[in-house]
Design an enzyme around this catalytic site. Sequence first.
Site, PDB file in Angstrom:
ATOM      1  CG  HIS A 218      -0.263  -0.184   2.639  1.00 24.66           C
ATOM      2  ND1 HIS A 218       0.511   0.967   2.994  1.00 24.66           N
ATOM      3  CD2 HIS A 218      -0.361  -0.728   3.474  1.00 24.66           C
ATOM      4  CE1 HIS A 218       0.817   0.822   4.286  1.00 24.66           C
ATOM      5  NE2 HIS A 218       0.245  -0.399   4.627  1.00 24.66           N
TER       6      HIS A 218
ATOM      7  CB  CYS B 280       1.353  -3.670   5.219  1.00 27.23           C
ATOM      8  SG  CYS B 280      -0.309  -4.190   5.477  1.00 27.23           S
TER       9      CYS B 280
END
Length: 326
Positions: free
Chosen positions: A139, A147
């Site tokens: 992201h 992430c």
Amino acid sequence: MALIALSAVISGCVSTVLEVDNKSAQPIPAKLVGEMSKRKMSPADPILVRIFKQESELEIWKRKRTGRYALLKTYPMCRWSGKLGPKKKDGDRQAPEGFYHVSASMLNPNSQYYLSFNLGYPNRLESALGYDGEALMVHGACSSSGCYALTDQGVAEIYAVAREALRGGQAAFQVQAFPFRMTAENMAKNRNDPNFSFWADLKRGYDIFEANKRQPKVSYCDGRYVFDAEFGADEPSDPLAACPPQPNAEGLAVATSFENSTGGVGTPAGSRAISAHAYSDGGMHPSFRKLLRNRGAKDLAKMTSVTAVPVSRPDAALADPHSANE
């Protein structure tokens, strides 16, 4: 020069570039389309993604007309969290390592971190091993709790490239997430790490791709990854069960041949073993770390996110032991 260009790009206000009504529909930048054309690629051609934690880099590869993949672009990663090693449980802050497949349904145009795509963790092998966690993403911004954060501008470009490949007919693109570039030297440096046998397993898939630039076929049995094996009519249904006898070993032979040509995973003379757990909490590409050190966390947040998402654990990012010169 690449780092200078990066600094120039993100030193401006990111919102002037990315504040659009339909961010998920932004086209691939014309310069990148031009690069594809020069290399006899099209936006609709299939892609493959490789992620390297230690180097904090994400690569996009595109399939050429020959059927082989070629590197299109390398993106510096602003933030990943945890340490080198696989993700095993929800809340451990580990960014995952392994082989994943991303379909169109896994693209998220409404991400709180600008745009994102889900890696699909846990895969079938990880689920069978009892690993858990969800929503492990690539992201935007510069914040991570498991992430891979590529900045809003970086993820906008990656998202557009992935979207067009999936629209072009690719059912899912493969993501290969590694702790580091799996050279013989890096393997030797980490030979005493408790994750070494897992990394040696991943290296087989890495070597197959390095040797022939074709996407390895991924299977699971015997509690591990198996690459380019032909099991007949049925793939192994239980990732923890013994592998069926005498699978086609052509792919493994290719990997072994390439591995031997680069020195295997033995210990080169003069190498030193290091601990992967020197990371206090994840890493950051040296170009971003320099900006963080010189400009501070608030400025870096403004440079990397339309909404100025705070940089996660900036002190840990500054302590990242990896140097671009390693």
